[in-house]
Design an enzyme around this catalytic site. Structure first.
Site, PDB file in Angstrom:
ATOM      1  N   ASN A 186     -37.633 -14.846 -32.570  1.00 41.43           N
ATOM      2  CA  ASN A 186     -37.817 -14.314 -31.218  1.00 41.43           C
ATOM      3  C   ASN A 186     -37.452 -12.833 -31.114  1.00 41.43           C
ATOM      4  O   ASN A 186     -38.129 -12.072 -30.422  1.00 41.43           O
ATOM      5  CB  ASN A 186     -36.966 -15.133 -30.235  1.00 41.43           C
ATOM      6  CG  ASN A 186     -37.196 -14.767 -28.790  1.00 41.43           C
ATOM      7  OD1 ASN A 186     -38.324 -14.780 -28.311  1.00 41.43           O
ATOM      8  ND2 ASN A 186     -36.128 -14.439 -28.080  1.00 41.43           N
ATOM      9  N   GLU A 217     -30.802 -17.752 -40.490  1.00 41.42           N
ATOM     10  CA  GLU A 217     -30.744 -18.923 -39.618  1.00 41.42           C
ATOM     11  C   GLU A 217     -30.242 -20.118 -40.417  1.00 41.42           C
ATOM     12  O   GLU A 217     -30.515 -20.217 -41.614  1.00 41.42           O
ATOM     13  CB  GLU A 217     -32.142 -19.185 -39.033  1.00 41.42           C
ATOM     14  CG  GLU A 217     -32.348 -20.496 -38.332  1.00 41.42           C
ATOM     15  CD  GLU A 217     -31.426 -20.671 -37.134  1.00 41.42           C
ATOM     16  OE1 GLU A 217     -30.801 -21.744 -37.041  1.00 41.42           O
ATOM     17  OE2 GLU A 217     -31.314 -19.744 -36.311  1.00 41.42           O
ATOM     18  N   ASP A 249     -27.442 -13.421 -32.017  1.00 39.65           N
ATOM     19  CA  ASP A 249     -27.858 -14.285 -30.904  1.00 39.65           C
ATOM     20  C   ASP A 249     -27.433 -15.724 -31.194  1.00 39.65           C
ATOM     21  O   ASP A 249     -28.254 -16.591 -31.480  1.00 39.65           O
ATOM     22  CB  ASP A 249     -29.382 -14.190 -30.725  1.00 39.65           C
ATOM     23  CG  ASP A 249     -29.887 -15.062 -29.583  1.00 39.65           C
ATOM     24  OD1 ASP A 249     -29.087 -15.414 -28.697  1.00 39.65           O
ATOM     25  OD2 ASP A 249     -31.091 -15.408 -29.589  1.00 39.65           O
ATOM     26  N   CYS A 279     -24.961 -16.841 -24.769  1.00 34.45           N
ATOM     27  CA  CYS A 279     -25.173 -17.856 -23.733  1.00 34.45           C
ATOM     28  C   CYS A 279     -23.850 -18.447 -23.260  1.00 34.45           C
ATOM     29  O   CYS A 279     -23.837 -19.450 -22.545  1.00 34.45           O
ATOM     30  CB  CYS A 279     -26.117 -18.954 -24.228  1.00 34.45           C
ATOM     31  SG  CYS A 279     -25.594 -19.777 -25.738  1.00 34.45           S
TER      32      CYS A 279
END
Length: 432
Positions: free
Chosen positions: A298, A314, A362, A389
């Site tokens: 993203n 990741e 992120d 988040c």
């Protein structure tokens, strides 16, 4: 007799805060500055939990909830607060948390990123339950503080097409022989197709399959099924359909994904967040940049559009594979991807990746503490953009970056990714 209290402020979850004989009481449904009659439903040693049952003096920021299920449904908690005031409250949560946990203060508070407040949610996990006593099933979100499902036929935050499916889905489940073996329906809305993933604890019969196919054809959705774990998710009907995807028009990118892949639920806000992250990080041709917890790319692919050499890292093999496919799909040879568990990062492992000019981080709610602890004393990336988040883990990691690793917190601000909820999405810029 129910107590009457003055609401002093809002907590981080959007509850009003009052005091009864000096004891803190969190009041669901009340806003700062209001006077309310409340009913205490749980007493703890140090605080009470209560519901507002009557607002005797209303706040000027009180709004009429658009959803008729608000107050019962656990999906939204802040529809009674005017939209701009919700965002201001989230900005205060971010500032307070950075100061309290991280002992840091940004040089600049960024203007909050706003987007659509309604019909924004393109991802959802709907609960389903067969109720023998009622002779039928329910499909929707759970009630507040309960495992029961709200008897709902619409949702104001789901996309309109998905909201309109709630009643037809209930009718479909009521018609199936395995209705009591379907606990969940996952929704993924792409730009060209909507996918519904049915969690099946018992398979469909041939007669069930006919009904499911007819439903998919009538409502122009694709049905997938999941028998056990995520690796059992597969298309059921129709077999040929457009693939799920979202786009990032500012960067000329199209991002295909599977219905179980992580993607942001709010497409407009994701675009705004990516745009801000790229402006803050300011990638340049020839730079080497790492995108940590990169998912399906993203941020990695927009970064690669700058001409920088970008390495996305990741911990999910499936997402790494998807990210590589997306790089090929968008003809970006300067975006590479690696599989690694960033929660177990060490200084030695990070050094082995080679030097980076800049980082984008992120992480999920648990944050990136081992990653930030692994940054070197010498030759560290000059600039870090951290998308969070959870303000608490951002603040925890910011304390390490600022007070141990020699960074300055230049800027921070919120993105209203989840309107009408207390969820706080934020972005921060650290400069060496």
């Amino acid at each position: 007799m129910n107590p009457i209290v003055d609401i002093l402020s809002l907590d981080h979850a959007g509850h009003g805060i009052a005091r009864i004989d000096g004891k803190v009481t969190f009041v669901d449904g009340a806003l700062a500055g209001e006077r309310a009659e409340i009913a205490v439903y749980r007493e703890h040693a140090k605080y009470n939990s209560a519901n507002a049952i009557a607002i005797l003096k209303a706040s000027s920021q009180r709004a009429e909830p658009r959803c008729k299920y608000f107050g019962r449904c656990g999906g939204c908690s802040m529809q009674h607060l005017e939209a701009s005031a919700q965002v201001a409250a989230k900005q205060r949560v971010l500032e307070d948390t950075l100061a309290r946990i991280g002992k840091v203060k940004p040089d600049v508070m960024l203007p909050a990123l706003h987007g659509p407040s309604w019909a924004y949610r393109t991802r959802a996990r709907l609960s389903a339950r067969w109720l023998d006593k009622k002779g039928g099933g329910l499909v929707g979100f759970r009630e507040k503080r309960s495992s029961f499902i709200v008897d709902m036929t619409s949702c104001e935050v789901l996309t309109p097409d998905v909201s309109k499916l709630l009643l037809p889905l209930r009718e479909l489940i009521n018609a199936l022989s395995n209705a009591d073996h379907i606990p969940q329906i996952e929704v993924a809305v792409g730009e060209h197709v909507t996918v519904l993933v049915f969690r099946l604890l018992a398979p469909w019969t041939d007669d069930d399959a006919v009904k499911v196919r007819a439903f998919a054809d009538q409502h122009r959705v694709q049905i997938w099924e999941q028998a056990k774990g995520p690796d059992t998710v597969r298309p059921f009907w129709p077999h040929i359909a457009p693939e799920l995807s979202y786009s990032l028009p500012e960067f000329g990118l199209v991002m295909p994904f599977r219905p179980t892949d992580f993607t942001q639920v709010n497409v407009a806000m994701n675009r705004a967040l990516v745009s801000r992250a790229l402006r803050l990080l300011a990638p340049q041709p020839g730079e080497r940049i790492a995108d940590l917890f990169c998912g399906l790319g993203n941020f990695t692919l927009p970064l690669a559009k700058s001409g920088a050499a970008v390495l996305g890292i990741e911990g999910s093999a499936e997402l790494v594979a998807r990210a590589r496919e997306n790089a090929l799909h968008n003809n970006l040879a300067n975006a590479r991807f690696a599989l690694d568990n960033l929660f177990e990062m060490t200084p030695e492992k990070f050094a082995a990746l080679g030097p980076f000019d800049k980082l984008l981080i992120d992480p999920p709610r648990s944050g990136a503490i081992e990653m930030v602890k692994s940054l070197p004393e010498a030759g560290a990336p000059q600039r870090i953009v951290y998308v969070s988040c959870d303000p608490a883990t951002l603040a925890r990691d910011a304390e390490v970056l600022v007070h141990t690793k020699g960074y300055r917190l230049e800027a921070a601000g919120v993105a209203n990714m989840f309107p009408h909820t207390a969820h706080v999405e934020s972005i921060a810029l650290f400069e060496r």
